[in-house]
Design a protein around this motif. Structure first.
Motif, short mmCIF file in Angstrom:
data_model
loop_
_atom_site.label_atom_id
_atom_site.label_comp_id
_atom_site.label_asym_id
_atom_site.label_seq_id
_atom_site.Cartn_x
_atom_site.Cartn_y
_atom_site.Cartn_z
N ASP A 139 -35.99 31.98 8.75
CA ASP A 139 -36.15 31.04 7.64
C ASP A 139 -37.49 30.31 7.73
O ASP A 139 -37.59 29.12 7.41
CB ASP A 139 -34.99 30.03 7.60
CG ASP A 139 -33.67 30.69 7.28
OD1 ASP A 139 -33.69 31.78 6.67
OD2 ASP A 139 -32.60 30.14 7.64
N VAL A 234 -31.42 29.48 0.67
CA VAL A 234 -31.39 28.91 2.02
C VAL A 234 -31.07 27.43 1.88
O VAL A 234 -31.96 26.60 1.64
CB VAL A 234 -32.72 29.13 2.75
CG1 VAL A 234 -32.63 28.65 4.19
CG2 VAL A 234 -33.12 30.59 2.71
N TYR A 238 -35.97 26.55 3.65
CA TYR A 238 -36.89 27.59 4.12
C TYR A 238 -38.26 26.94 4.29
O TYR A 238 -38.77 26.30 3.38
CB TYR A 238 -36.95 28.74 3.13
CG TYR A 238 -37.56 30.00 3.70
CD1 TYR A 238 -38.92 30.10 3.90
CD2 TYR A 238 -36.76 31.08 4.05
CE1 TYR A 238 -39.48 31.25 4.44
CE2 TYR A 238 -37.31 32.23 4.58
CZ TYR A 238 -38.67 32.30 4.78
OH TYR A 238 -39.21 33.44 5.32
N SER A 256 -35.86 32.24 -0.36
CA SER A 256 -36.78 33.08 0.39
C SER A 256 -38.04 33.34 -0.44
O SER A 256 -37.94 33.61 -1.65
CB SER A 256 -36.12 34.42 0.72
OG SER A 256 -37.08 35.35 1.18
#
Length: 438
Positions: A139, A234, A238, A256
C-alpha cells in the motif's frame, strides 16, 4: 501471473490495453469528450513540448478510471519507511571500495546514496545509490520527480508494478523507471542492488558510428510492460511518496494508483536482459576502450560527452595477440563507479566481491592488481573465454562525484586498505633490454 507480458523495442510508439477492457484506447484522438468505459485521460511528458521531432519521443497518454490526487503535504515521509541521504557538504575521496549487505530490518526499502554530483534543481547531475530490502512495499508507491532510475539487481528478483503494467526483474537484468512514473516493488527475501539516477536527461542507446547497424544492445531486446490495472480501495490509506529536489514528500489516497486501463506512447518503463548484449571486441591486438561495452547512455549537451554511461563487461572471447589483455593502467577524465553482479572480475579476482563497488575519481590512476598484472604479462596468448560466469558493470560519468558521509563513514563497509593491491608492483625496468630477433 496477470500482467507479466511485454512489448519489445526501444523508444517505439506503443499502445497497450488491459484485455479485460477491450477498445479502451480511443481511436483517432488522445482526449475525446467522453473516454471509453468512463475513463480519465492523462498525458505524462518527459521532455519539452517543443523539442525537435527526433528527440520529442517522451510522451505517454494513459487512461485511468480515477483521476490522480495531486495534493502533497509538506511533511517528509517517515524515516521508518524510506531514507535518502543528501550529497551536500561532502568531500571527494579518490579511491573507495564498498562491500554492502542487507542488514536485519523490516524496512520496505533501504536506499542509501553513495556518491553524486550536480543538482536536481538545475536538472543537471547524477546520484548513485545502493539499495537493500527484505520486505515488499505494501500500500505504498514511489515517484521520482527529480530524474530517471536505472536499477541493477544484484541479489533477489524484483516484481516492479508500474502504472503501465508489471515487470519481473532478476539479477543480470536491468530496468529503467523514468521521471514521474509511479511504481511499487515486491521482493522475495533479502534483496540488494545498485541504482543510477540521472537528472535532466533520459537514457538512450549509444550511437554505433563505424560499428554499423548491428552490435551492442539491440532495440528489440528492450521490453515494455503490457497494460494491467488494479481496481482496489484501500480504506486504511494508500501512501504515495514523491522524491522532489532530493527530499521526500507523501500524500494519502484511498485507492491504488495502478488504475491505468490502457496507454499509448513511448515514455514508458522498460527492462533489458544483459545476456542479450552483442559484444564488440578486439580481434588483432591491443585493448579497446570500455565505450564498446556501453548499453545505455544519458547524453550531455556536449557532443560525445555523457552525463552517465551504463557499461557492462560480459563473457566474451579474448583473442588479441602481443597484447596485455586486461584493462591497462590508466587515468581517466571520467569518474568510474564499478559494481559486480556475479562472478570474479578479471582485473581483481580476489579483491572485488559481488555486491561490492569501487569509485575511481577523475584522473585517479588505477588498473589491475599485482596478481593480474604478473599473470597476464607472462601468459601464453591463445583464444580463451574471458569473464565466464561473471557480470561486472560500470556507471561512468563526466561529473566529478563527491562521496556522501554514509558512503565514507556510516556504512562500515569501506575497505581502507584498497590501495594496497598495487603496493607490491615492482620495477621491471632494464636499460640493457633488446628486442628479440625475428
Amino acid at each position: 501471473m496477470a500482467g507479466l507480458k511485454y512489448l519489445s523495442g526501444f523508444g517505439n510508439e506503443f499502445a497497450s490495453e488491459d484485455p479485460r477492457c477491450p477498445s479502451a484506447l480511443p481511436e483517432g484522438q488522445n482526449n475525446p469528450q467522453v473516454c471509453p468505459y468512463g475513463l480519465y485521460a492523462e498525458q505524462l511528458s518527459g521532455s519539452a513540448f517543443t523539442c525537435p521531432r527526433p528527440t520529442n519521443k517522451r510522451r505517454c497518454q494513459i487512461f485511468q478510471f480515477v483521476g490522480h490526487q495531486l495534493k502533497y503535504t509538506s511533511q517528509h515521509s517517515t524515516a521508518q519507511h524510506y531514507e535518502i541521504k543528501s550529497i551536500r557538504n561532502t568531500s571527494i575521496h579518490p579511491n573507495i571500495i564498498l562491500f554492502y549487505y542487507p542488514e536485519s530490518s523490516t524496512l520496505n526499502i533501504g536506499l542509501h546514496t553513495v556518491c553524486g554530483a550536480g543538482d536536481s534543481k538545475s536538472r543537471n547531475g547524477i546520484c548513485i545509490h545502493l539499495y537493500a530490502c527484505n520486505t515488499s512495499m505494501t500500500d505504498r508507491c514511489f515517484q521520482n520527480s527529480d530524474g530517471d532510475f536505472l536499477i541493477v539487481p544484484q541479489q533477489g528478483k524484483l516484481l516492479v508494478t508500474t502504472e503501465f503494467g508489471k515487470m519481473m526483474v532478476e539479477p543480470n537484468e536491468i530496468c529503467v523507471i523514468q521521471q514521474g512514473m509511479r511504481f511499487s516493488v515486491d521482493v522475495f527475501g533479502e534483496t540488494r542492488g545498485y541504482i543510477l539516477e540521472v537528472y535532466g536527461a533520459h537514457f538512450e542507446l549509444p550511437d554505433l558510428g563505424p560499428i554499423g547497424a548491428n552490435g551492442l544492445a539491440n532495440p528489440r531486446d528492450f521490453l515494455v510492460p503490457v497494460a494491467w490495472y488494479e481496481d482496489r480501495t484501500v480504506s486504511a490509506g494508500y501512501t504515495v511518496i514523491n522524491k522532489y529536489q532530493g527530499k521526500m514528500f507523501s500524500c494519502q489516497q484511498d485507492f491504488s494508483p495502478f488504475n491505468v486501463v490502457a496507454w499509448h506512447g513511448n515514455y514508458t518503463p522498460y527492462k533489458y536482459n544483459l545476456e542479450n548484449f552483442m559484444v564488440i571486441n578486439c580481434v588483432a591486438y591491443d585493448h579497446a576502450d570500455p565505450s564498446i561495452f556501453t548499453v545505455l547512455t544519458a547524453k550531455s549537451t556536449r557532443p560525445g560527452v555523457a552525463i552517465a554511461d551504463f557499461v557492462i563487461f560480459p563473457p566474451r572471447w579474448g583473442v588479441a595477440d602481443h597484447t596485455f589483455r586486461p584493462p591497462y593502467y590508466h587515468r581517466n577524465c571520467m569518474s568510474e563507479f564499478m559494481g559486480l553482479i556475479k562472478g570474479h572480475y578479471e582485473a581483481k579476482e580476489e579483491g572485488f566481491q559481488p555486491g561490492g563497488a569501487s569509485l575511481h575519481s577523475i584522473m585517479t590512476p588505477h588498473g589491475p592488481d599485482v596478481d593480474c598484472f604478473e599473470k597476464n604479462s607472462t601468459a601464453t596468448l591463445k583464444p580463451e573465454r574471458v569473464a565466464e560466469g561473471t557480470m561486472a558493470f560500470m556507471f561512468e560519468s563526466s561529473f566529478s562525484m563527491a562521496v556522501t558521509k554514509w558512503g565514507l563513514d556510516t556504512c562500515n563497509r569501506v575497505d581502507k586498505e584498497y590501495y594496497k593491491c598495487w603496493e607490491p608492483l615492482r620495477s621491471h625496468f632494464n636499460p640493457k633490454w633488446k628486442p628479440a630477433s625475428k
